[in-house]
Design an enzyme around this catalytic site. Structure first.
Site: not given
Ligand code: S3P
Length: 435
Positions: A21, A26, A92, A165, A314, A341
């Site tokens: 994912k 990206r 998110g 993120q 995760d 989350k």
């Molecule tokens: C992700 C970063 C993580 C992860 C999310 C995917 C990403 O979140 O939990 O499922 O693709 O950058 P956080 O950056 O909030 O830790």
């Protein structure tokens, strides 16, 4: 839809889980920012990623499916003013990365999401992007939010949490900022953005600060690249867990991304005594890949070091399920991020585990699971998931090895990350069906 999982004697077979994912989001965003045609192979066509595809179209790029999994993304030489609100759904990653990516363009964009995403903190990206010069309208920095982009200046940002993120939002904004942008985080989070920005020709390197290597980016024009998306280690965790806790199972999980910053769960499982090995390691795309071969195992409880949390963030829901089938205590700490989350995963896992007769203690930044070994879990509960895909999948896996069936109250959200989960698990011999 409600789903029910019942115990099975064993699981067997070879499977390739859905694609990663993080890399899929990206690939679409970077392809949309780049000049030229980016071909993405094995894109994850799950709800979260399809929202990102729609978002980049709204921002002026072309993103189209050529055949299942194969996508062509054509940038329009930067982002344009969107006509409508950008709906990030449950994701998110979509919201935070896109907020950073648009912040350097002279446009105003309204971002929104579903009930869950509207509750999640956006200040963590609003704060650094504001320091860089973007402006935001919104209540308490939650979605819906309007971002007004424009001329940015580079910053050195010390992130209070390890979050890919946040890091990605700041680095993407840095692509359009004057000067250099550097990101310091407490522990390194997944580095797909840094790796892929390199592949797309960005001016990115690392700088050593206080003994750790921090990514640094300068203004860059991205050039189209081809991206292959391997299977998601976070999705692979479910068939791996199911094989570990069910009898004499033997499963090969193919083509899995084994980026070291995503492997915390697998390191922990090896410490618990899991019969698990990586085979056919390869690195065709700037990201390492392998098959994971796993069989039913007698496990012991462990205490993963808190600094490992970002590399398994995760995977804590499924780890807490696996821990219930181990002998002894598994103590998870350093994982306060779980509370923000898709749901508060600490509260929901504690509640669900208790309903299944597992002894568990809630901590502010984690949980303690007191496992009593294989065949110890009663189950026989209906689980409240609050629409959280990973909570739903975790308890369905638990139901494959508990004495009484486990029902999850709402399974449709599984499609946000793992389309076809039920058929996938059934192909290995799992008994999961509508309840
Ligand atoms: C992700 C970063 C993580 C992860 C999310 C995917 C990403 O979140 O939990 O499922 O693709 O950058 P956080 O950056 O909030 O830790």
């Amino acid at each position: 839809m409600r789903l029910r999982a019942r115990s099975v004697r064993l699981l067997n077979g070879q499977v390739r889980p859905p694609s990663d994912k993080s890399i899929s989001h990206r690939a679409l965003i970077f392809g949309a920012l780049a000049t030229g045609k980016t071909e993405v192979t094995a894109l994850l066509e799950a709800a979260d990623v399809l929202n990102t595809a729609e978002a980049v179209r709204q921002l002026g790029a072309n993103a189209e499916q050529i055949e299942p999994g194969r996508w062509l993304v054509t940038g329009a030489g930067g982002f344009r003013q969107p006509a409508e609100t950008i709906d990030c759904g449950n994701s998110g990653t979509a919201a935070r990365l896109l907020l950073g990516a648009v912040a350097g363009y002279k446009l105003s964009a309204r971002f929104d999401g579903d009930q869950s995403l509207r509750k999640r903190p956006m200040n963590r990206v609003v704060a650094p992007l504001s320091q860089m010069g973007a402006r935001f309208d919104g209540v308490e920095n939650r979605l819906p939010l309007i971002v007004h982009g424009g001329q940015l200046k580079g910053i050195t940002y010390r992130s209070p949490v390890s979050s890919a993120q946040i890091k990605s939002a700041v680095l993407l904004a840095g692509l359009r900022a004057e000067g250099e942008t550097v990101l310091i985080e407490p522990e390194r989070s997944r580095d797909h953005t840094e790796r892929m920005l390199g592949v797309f020709g960005a001016n990115i390197d690392t700088v050593e600060i206080e003994g750790s290597l921090c990514p640094r980016v300068r203004a860059s024009e991205l050039k189209a690249a081809n991206v292959y998306v391997p299977a998601d280690p976070s999705s692979a965790a479910f068939p791996v867990a199911a094989a570990l806790i069910t009898g004499k199972s033997e499963v090969r999980v193919q083509d899995v991304l084994i980026n070291p910053l995503r492997l915390g769960l697998y390191e922990t499982l090896l410490e618990m005594g899991a019969k698990l090995r990586f085979e056919e390691r390869r690195d065709p795309i700037g990201e390492p890949i392998a098959d994971i071969v796993v069989s039913g195992s007698e496990l012991v409880g462990v205490t993963p070091p808190p600094k490992r949390a970002p590399s398994m963030i995760d995977e804590f829901p499924i780890l807490s399920v696996i821990a219930a089938f181990a002998d002894g205590e598994t103590r998870i700490t350093g994982a306060a991020e779980l509370r923000v989350k898709e749901s508060d995963r600490i509260t929901l896992m504690v509640e669900g585990l208790r309903a299944c007769s597992v002894e568990v203690e809630e901590l502010s930044d984690g949980l303690i699971v007191r496992g009593r070994g294989r065949k110890s879990v009663r189950g026989g509960a209906q689980i409240r998931t609050m629409g959280d895909h990973r909570v739903a999948m975790s308890f369905l896996v638990m139901g494959l090895a508990s004495k009484e069936p486990i029902v999850v109250d709402e399974a449709d959200m599984i499609a946000t990350s793992f389309p076809g989960f039920t058929d996938f698990m059934r192909s290995l011999g799992a008994d999961i069906a509508p309840a």
